[in-house]
Structure formats: structure tokens, C-alpha cells
Scaffold this motif. Structure first.
Motif, PDB file in Angstrom:
ATOM      1  N   PRO A  36      35.580   9.757   0.396  1.00 46.68           N
ATOM      2  CA  PRO A  36      35.550   8.269   1.340  1.00 46.68           C
ATOM      3  C   PRO A  36      34.553   7.542  -0.274  1.00 46.68           C
ATOM      4  CG  PRO A  36      33.867  10.543   1.522  1.00 46.68           C
ATOM      5  CD  PRO A  36      35.710  11.075   0.762  1.00 46.68           C
ATOM      6  N   GLN A  37      34.755   8.222  -1.051  1.00 49.23           N
ATOM      7  CA  GLN A  37      33.674   7.471  -2.038  1.00 49.23           C
ATOM      8  C   GLN A  37      34.860   7.183  -3.055  1.00 49.23           C
ATOM      9  OE1 GLN A  37      30.271  10.031  -0.436  1.00 49.23           O
ATOM     10  NE2 GLN A  37      31.144   7.833  -2.114  1.00 49.23           N
ATOM     11  N   GLY A  38      36.523   6.554  -2.344  1.00 55.64           N
ATOM     12  CA  GLY A  38      37.174   5.716  -2.766  1.00 55.64           C
ATOM     13  C   GLY A  38      37.511   4.466  -2.478  1.00 55.64           C
ATOM     14  N   LEU A  39      36.577   3.857  -1.622  1.00 58.35           N
ATOM     15  CA  LEU A  39      37.405   2.494  -0.813  1.00 58.35           C
ATOM     16  C   LEU A  39      36.384   2.107  -1.062  1.00 58.35           C
ATOM     17  CD1 LEU A  39      36.832   4.481   2.985  1.00 58.35           C
ATOM     18  CD2 LEU A  39      39.071   4.308   1.110  1.00 58.35           C
ATOM     19  N   ARG A  40      37.006   0.071  -1.622  1.00 55.92           N
ATOM     20  CA  ARG A  40      36.319  -0.902  -0.935  1.00 55.92           C
ATOM     21  C   ARG A  40      36.081  -1.500  -0.445  1.00 55.92           C
ATOM     22  NH1 ARG A  40      39.218  -6.094  -1.132  1.00 55.92           N
ATOM     23  NH2 ARG A  40      37.929  -8.028  -1.949  1.00 55.92           N
ATOM     24  N   LEU A  41      35.103  -2.384  -0.332  1.00 59.43           N
ATOM     25  CA  LEU A  41      34.312  -2.648   0.973  1.00 59.43           C
ATOM     26  C   LEU A  41      33.753  -4.164   0.573  1.00 59.43           C
ATOM     27  CD1 LEU A  41      30.705  -0.621   2.125  1.00 59.43           C
ATOM     28  CD2 LEU A  41      31.660  -1.031   0.228  1.00 59.43           C
ATOM     29  N   TRP A  42      33.808  -5.005   2.049  1.00 59.35           N
ATOM     30  CA  TRP A  42      33.337  -6.027   1.423  1.00 59.35           C
ATOM     31  C   TRP A  42      33.034  -6.690   2.994  1.00 59.35           C
ATOM     32  CZ3 TRP A  42      38.274  -4.531   2.088  1.00 59.35           C
ATOM     33  CH2 TRP A  42      38.532  -4.879   2.412  1.00 59.35           C
ATOM     34  N   SER A  43      32.432  -8.033   2.809  1.00 56.20           N
ATOM     35  CA  SER A  43      32.334  -9.426   3.277  1.00 56.20           C
ATOM     36  C   SER A  43      32.327 -10.732   3.226  1.00 56.20           C
ATOM     37  CB  SER A  43      30.713  -8.695   4.072  1.00 56.20           C
ATOM     38  OG  SER A  43      29.800  -9.137   3.206  1.00 56.20           O
ATOM     39  N   LYS A  44      32.703 -11.430   4.390  1.00 49.80           N
ATOM     40  CA  LYS A  44      32.438 -12.709   3.553  1.00 49.80           C
ATOM     41  C   LYS A  44      32.352 -13.809   5.160  1.00 49.80           C
ATOM     42  CE  LYS A  44      37.382 -12.122   2.939  1.00 49.80           C
ATOM     43  NZ  LYS A  44      38.997 -12.751   2.878  1.00 49.80           N
ATOM     44  N   VAL A  45      31.520 -14.794   4.844  1.00 49.70           N
ATOM     45  CA  VAL A  45      30.577 -15.338   5.690  1.00 49.70           C
ATOM     46  C   VAL A  45      31.629 -17.186   5.574  1.00 49.70           C
ATOM     47  CG1 VAL A  45      29.053 -16.592   6.819  1.00 49.70           C
ATOM     48  CG2 VAL A  45      28.970 -14.670   5.875  1.00 49.70           C
ATOM     49  N   ASN A  46      32.148 -17.209   6.704  1.00 49.81           N
ATOM     50  CA  ASN A  46      32.939 -18.403   6.706  1.00 49.81           C
ATOM     51  C   ASN A  46      33.959 -18.798   5.531  1.00 49.81           C
ATOM     52  OD1 ASN A  46      31.508 -19.165   8.679  1.00 49.81           O
ATOM     53  ND2 ASN A  46      29.988 -20.027   7.126  1.00 49.81           N
ATOM     54  N   ASN A  68      31.530  -7.312  -2.172  1.00 48.38           N
ATOM     55  CA  ASN A  68      32.560  -6.985  -2.653  1.00 48.38           C
ATOM     56  C   ASN A  68      32.613  -6.164  -4.035  1.00 48.38           C
ATOM     57  OD1 ASN A  68      35.038  -6.708  -3.555  1.00 48.38           O
ATOM     58  ND2 ASN A  68      35.166  -8.118  -5.054  1.00 48.38           N
ATOM     59  N   GLY A  69      32.494  -4.341  -2.750  1.00 45.42           N
ATOM     60  CA  GLY A  69      31.545  -3.816  -3.867  1.00 45.42           C
ATOM     61  C   GLY A  69      32.969  -1.991  -2.837  1.00 45.42           C
ATOM     62  N   TRP A  70      32.153  -0.938  -4.072  1.00 47.17           N
ATOM     63  CA  TRP A  70      32.801   0.340  -4.150  1.00 47.17           C
ATOM     64  C   TRP A  70      31.813   1.719  -3.143  1.00 47.17           C
ATOM     65  CZ3 TRP A  70      38.456   0.188  -4.878  1.00 47.17           C
ATOM     66  CH2 TRP A  70      38.867  -0.110  -5.200  1.00 47.17           C
ATOM     67  N   THR A  71      33.063   2.235  -2.686  1.00 48.34           N
ATOM     68  CA  THR A  71      31.897   3.093  -1.642  1.00 48.34           C
ATOM     69  C   THR A  71      31.784   3.909  -3.132  1.00 48.34           C
ATOM     70  OG1 THR A  71      33.735   4.417  -1.041  1.00 48.34           O
ATOM     71  CG2 THR A  71      32.730   3.205   0.382  1.00 48.34           C
ATOM     72  N   GLY A  72      32.208   3.889  -4.256  1.00 49.29           N
ATOM     73  CA  GLY A  72      31.883   5.043  -5.250  1.00 49.29           C
ATOM     74  C   GLY A  72      30.608   5.021  -5.836  1.00 49.29           C
ATOM     75  N   ASP A  73      30.115   3.684  -5.853  1.00 50.37           N
ATOM     76  CA  ASP A  73      28.695   3.162  -6.450  1.00 50.37           C
ATOM     77  C   ASP A  73      27.451   3.753  -5.621  1.00 50.37           C
ATOM     78  OD1 ASP A  73      30.209   1.988  -8.346  1.00 50.37           O
ATOM     79  OD2 ASP A  73      30.533  -0.324  -7.188  1.00 50.37           O
ATOM     80  N   MET A  74      28.215   4.600  -4.497  1.00 50.55           N
ATOM     81  CA  MET A  74      26.786   4.769  -3.892  1.00 50.55           C
ATOM     82  C   MET A  74      26.231   5.553  -4.825  1.00 50.55           C
ATOM     83  SD  MET A  74      28.321   6.631  -0.403  1.00 50.55           S
ATOM     84  CE  MET A  74      28.868   5.121   1.068  1.00 50.55           C
ATOM     85  N   HIS A  75      24.578   5.581  -4.397  1.00 49.43           N
ATOM     86  CA  HIS A  75      23.554   6.281  -5.252  1.00 49.43           C
ATOM     87  C   HIS A  75      23.683   7.578  -4.730  1.00 49.43           C
ATOM     88  CE1 HIS A  75      19.571   7.814  -7.663  1.00 49.43           C
ATOM     89  NE2 HIS A  75      19.978   7.347  -6.762  1.00 49.43           N
ATOM     90  N   ARG A  76      23.915   7.940  -3.359  1.00 50.28           N
ATOM     91  CA  ARG A  76      23.698   9.339  -2.555  1.00 50.28           C
ATOM     92  C   ARG A  76      25.277   9.884  -2.079  1.00 50.28           C
ATOM     93  NH1 ARG A  76      20.130  12.657  -5.538  1.00 50.28           N
ATOM     94  NH2 ARG A  76      17.844  11.635  -5.409  1.00 50.28           N
ATOM     95  N   LYS A  77      25.873   9.882  -2.791  1.00 45.83           N
ATOM     96  CA  LYS A  77      27.376  10.162  -1.510  1.00 45.83           C
ATOM     97  C   LYS A  77      27.139  10.703  -0.731  1.00 45.83           C
ATOM     98  CE  LYS A  77      28.362   8.952  -6.127  1.00 45.83           C
ATOM     99  NZ  LYS A  77      28.189   7.579  -6.044  1.00 45.83           N
TER     100      LYS A  77
END
Length: 283
Positions: free
Chosen positions: A197-207, A213-222
Motif C-alpha cells: 500500500p506504500q507503493g502506489l501513485r495517486l493523482w488528481s486532475k481538475v478540468n 501527483n504523489g506516491w503513497t510511499g511519501d506518507m509521513h506515517r504509513k
């Protein structure tokens, strides 16, 4: 196999998405994907039913509305400022203790439903987040055992009205809980199918514009730490949802801020877990 719920809002039926992409109605075998389903070993029974060829399962039409993939949970537990870049754009440092707040479960919404800008809103914002769905009761669990309590993962958007959240006193809940502010989906991916679960890309787009554009591995607390930490203060029940925080790129953090207005289209996605799409409408 992925879990879906389909049909009219508030009257959804359970189903599955097979590896070939077909959506199959599971309502003749299972009542719903709710607390009882997860607590009584429903995931294992569902897997066995799918492996048996989904007997008595009709194909769901592609045009069917998808609702949130689990029934309305007893609680939606959210983690604030869990990515360094989001903490900085909010004008904060990473907190020594994870901020926890609850989002009203009446905000529960489907992955393609409209998001409602409340009356009086001027600062509607978006936050893509990895959602963790609890599979069995978690109370005072260790980090080492935490992932054993996970049923699966999904995409979540923590819509927020920043003026309600930050300028009207009290807790954040009032800016986080309007109807439609908690869409999840498009399906629930079982935990066994997510290797990390800490190896996933996540993103949002508006229009169409990439905002987050981030990675779940960058969470401070896993994820294991969050489950263990929250379980110190409350029992996490089967079907409960943990929203694990958002990376930088929200509207509030831009210069000048760029909030959502009616007609905007928001696409939220996580690698391997799917995409959601909402259109903003005025309440």
C-alpha cells in the motif's frame, strides 16, 4: 476480483468485477458489503463464490450507476497533514502526532456522483487519498498485526470547504462533512491483491489539468502505523474507512488559491485501484 455496489443511491446491491472486466450481480448470494459481511468472513465466501463461477450471478449492464463499494461505514476516520508537501503548502510542519478527525458518514457518495458546493461556499477543495477499509475489529493492535485487519483498499476524495474548516472556529468536521464530500470507489480491491500500500501513485486532475501527483510511499506515517495509532483511541469496526492523507497540490496551496466552482470536473485516481470522476454542482 473487485467489489462494487450498483444501483440507485441508497439502494445499492453488491456485485463484483471479474478479471475479464465483466460486472456480476452478487445480490442473490450476499446481502451487502457492510459491517456484518466483513465481520462474518464474507470476503472469503465471496472469493469462493467467484472461483465457483458466480452461480446465479447475472451480468450487470455497463450503464449501471456505481455507488460506494462498501455500505455506509460506522465512521470515516481521516488523517491530516500526512505528506510533507501538503503540510508545507498548508503553512505547517509535519505534526509530532497524527491529527485525526471524523468525516460525517452522511457525506458518503458514489465514485461518479456529483459533488455539491454548499450554499455560502467560496473555497471548495479536493484531496485525493488512499482509503483503507477495515476487515475485522481493530482495538489496540500492533503495527506488526495491523495489515491483518485490512479488507481492502480504494480511492477516496476528501472534499473540503476551507472557509467552513478554517475560518468558522471549532473543529475541521464542519468543513469536511457536507453531503457528497466523501466519494469512494470505483471499487474495493481486496488487500491480498495490493502487494504494497506504500507503493502506489495517486493523482488528481481538475478540468484536465494535473494538480496532485504523489506516491503513497511519501506518507509521513504509513498504513500499519495509522491503524495501530487510531486503534489506541477507538475500536475500528469492520467496514470502517481510514482516509490516509493527501499529497501537495490542493487548491488551497496554490498562489493564488484555485478553488472549485460549479461546472468543474475532478478526476481522482490511484495506480491499480481505479479512477473516480465528479462534476461540481451548486447546492
Amino acid at each position: 476480483m473487485k467489489l462494487i455496489r450498483f444501483g440507485e443511491a441508497g439502494r445499492e446491491e453488491p456485485g463484483v468485477v471479474l478479471e475479464d472486466g465483466r460486472m456480476i450481480d452478487a445480490s442473490r448470494q450476499f446481502h451487502d458489503y457492510d459491517e456484518g459481511f466483513f465481520a462474518m468472513g464474507g470476503m472469503e465466501s465471496l472469493v469462493a463464490w467467484v472461483e465457483d463461477g458466480c452461480p446465479d450471478g447475472d451480468e450487470i449492464p455497463p450503464i449501471a450507476r456505481l455507488g460506494p463499494p462498501v455500505d455506509r461505514p460506522s465512521k470515516i476516520v481521516c488523517i491530516g497533514q500526512n505528506y510533507l508537501d501538503h503540510a508545507k503548502e498548508s503553512g505547517n510542519e509535519l505534526p509530532a502526532e497524527p491529527p485525526i478527525f471524523l468525516k460525517a458518514n452522511s457525506a458518503w457518495s458514489g465514485p461518479f456522483d456529483e459533488v455539491i458546493r454548499p450554499r455560502g461556499s467560496t473555497k471548495l477543495d479536493y484531496e485525493v487519498e488512499l482509503a483503507v477499509v477495515i476487515g475485522k475489529t481493530a482495538y489496540l493492535v500492533s503495527e506488526e498485526d495491523a495489515l491483518d485487519h485490512v479488507a481492502g483498499y480504494s480511492v477516496f476524495c476528501d472534499y473540503s470547504e476551507r472557509a467552513f474548516q478554517k475560518e468558522m472556529g471549532g473543529q475541521w468536521t464542519k468543513g469536511k462533512s457536507h453531503d457528497s464530500f466523501g466519494p469512494m470507489g470505483p471499487w474495493l480491491t481486496p488487500a491480498k491483491d495490493v502487494s504494497d500500500p506504500q507503493g502506489l501513485r495517486l493523482w488528481s486532475k481538475v478540468n484536465g489539468e494535473l494538480r496532485q501527483n504523489g506516491w503513497t510511499g511519501d506518507m509521513h506515517r504509513k498504513v500499519p502505523y495509522l491503524i495501530s495509532y487510531i486503534s489506541r483511541f477507538m475500536s475500528l469496526l469492520p467496514g470502517d474507512v481510514i482516509a490516509t492523507g493527501t499529497p501537495g497540490g490542493v487548491g488551497m496551496g496554490m498562489d493564488p488559491p484555485r478553488y472549485l466552482t460549479p461546472g468543474d470536473q475532478v478526476i481522482i485516481g490511484i495506480e491499480g485501484l481505479g479512477e473516480m470522476k465528479q462534476r461540481v454542482v451548486q447546492g
